[in-house]
Design an enzyme around this catalytic site. Structure first.
Site, PDB file in Angstrom:
ATOM      1  N   GLU A   1      -4.992  -5.446   8.565  1.00 33.27           N
ATOM      2  CA  GLU A   1      -3.748  -4.709   8.484  1.00 33.27           C
ATOM      3  C   GLU A   1      -4.077  -3.232   8.308  1.00 33.27           C
ATOM      4  O   GLU A   1      -4.973  -2.873   7.541  1.00 33.27           O
ATOM      5  CB  GLU A   1      -2.939  -5.209   7.286  1.00 33.27           C
TER       6      GLU A   1
ATOM      7  N   LYS B   1      -2.544   5.156   2.696  1.00 32.81           N
ATOM      8  CA  LYS B   1      -2.454   5.272   1.242  1.00 32.81           C
ATOM      9  C   LYS B   1      -3.340   6.429   0.754  1.00 32.81           C
ATOM     10  O   LYS B   1      -4.179   6.925   1.502  1.00 32.81           O
ATOM     11  CB  LYS B   1      -2.958   3.982   0.575  1.00 32.81           C
TER      12      LYS B   1
END
Lengths: 215, 215
Positions: free
Chosen positions: B165, B169
């Site tokens: 995935e 971040k």
DNA sequence: CCCGATACTGGATATAATTCCACTGCTGAA
DNA sequence: TTCAGCAGTGGAATTATATCCAGTATCGGG
């Protein structure tokens, strides 16, 4: 009479000077001073250089920025590049009170951007100061892509001028009542009544660019 | 300790100044004075600019010619090959599990951008999904400009791949412990141990572009 | 706790640089 | 001949600019 382009012929000496300016700029990274030109050419008076510069300016091949040291710019016949479809947008920094947004003095840089990136078309990039639009994802230092327009619809982010101050806020209007809303609870909304307060819309926000490490 | 070349990291403020010098030089044809830098940055003291210049010189990215007005020269690392004109960056949409980010199938569009817009150079634009980085001013639908890199420093925004995935971040690392931090209290940090979890850094965020609508 | 690095304000000063003024001499055109 | 443009010398006033000095404040490390 026109002052302009068709390139009056330069004298031998003048093109020598012009070439010198180009060369010195190339090697040092910035244009020479009158004194440096005089030294390189062998003049014993800086004024000789000054006179040549004036002549070159009058013939339209050189730009002299009054008062600025090394304020010389050789007018290039457009250095190739210039890919057709791109727009070159000025980046506007701090806007001095009372002066038009697009004044040359405010231009910090120019960036070429793909026109398809924003709709409607962006006319300039405004560097945003402060955090009053934080919750709309517009942070201090961001570039707001602005479409020039004197009108706005409720809900749009606008660049507005209030009493000589330029500000970015969300626009909302009901009749004569206009609100300029920050998107950050730490800031207060600005309420205006068009019958008594002056408000000038300078443009509407159509995009945001954040560059660099603020991330 | 030696002061020299290998490029100590610049602080955020310092790279801002460096970029400003490059941009102003580009626009005006010659480097700015201390006063001009101060004005553009909003400093009320020219000395603030002076101090930054000294710092940049010490870190080896700027040359200051003593005594010369506008005597600044940005040491270009001469980006291998040619940083020539425009770059055409692919816009990457949803990344399918298990396939490389830059696979043709993910390209939604291509935009031409000015290379000077981002530092370090952006290699592609990733369309961000979700609001997990809201408080960093990265909203759903924004384009994140990404510089390809397999390493990151603490504090940088990264594009990471975890178990097929792809996610955006803020990166933080202490020894084997890695945190991938959202910038939104509604989301949970992701904690990893490099000794057992697999983590692939795909790149670091160097900019954000938001076009239209949400504004 | 003190230190060095970072990020500034504010003021002072010497010098770098622009810009004006008054002149000299040449050349070619009206 | 006189005048305008070109190419300079020399000096001086005035800004523009760089650069030093003395502070303030915050931050993280030893």
């Amino acid at each position: 009479m026109e002052a302009s382009a068709p390139m009056d012929p330069l004298t031998e000496r003048q093109s020598e000077i012009l070439r010198l300016i180009r060369d010195l700029t190339e090697v040092s990274g910035f244009p020479p001073t009158r004194a440096e030109i005089a030294r390189s050419m062998g003049f014993r008076s800086v004024n000789a250089a000054e006179q040549h510069l004036r002549a070159l300016e009058k013939k339209g091949v050189l730009e002299i920025l009054a008062g600025a040291s090394r304020g010389l710019r050789v007018r290039e016949p457009r250095p190739a590049g210039r890919l057709g479809r791109l727009m070159e947008l000025p980046v506007i920094g701090r806007v001095a009170a009372g002066s038009p947004i697009l004044a040359e003095a405010h231009v910090q840089a120019r960036y070429q951007l793909d026109p398809n990136l924003f709709t409607p078309r962006a006319d300039y990039l405004l560097r945003v100061r402060g955090m009053s639009m934080r919750d709309a994802g517009i942070l201090d230092g961001d570039l707001l892509a602005v479409h020039r327009s004197h009108e706005a619809r409720s809900g749009q982010v606008v660049v507005a001028r209030l009493a000589d101050e330029v500000t970015v806020k969300r626009f909302r209007r009901r009749g004569y009542a206009v609100q300029l809303l920050p998107e950050n609870p730490d800031f207060e909304p600005i309420e205006l009544d068009l019958r008594q307060d002056s408000l000038a819309i300078e443009g509407i926000g159509v995009g945001v660019i954040r560059s660099g490490k603020g991330l």
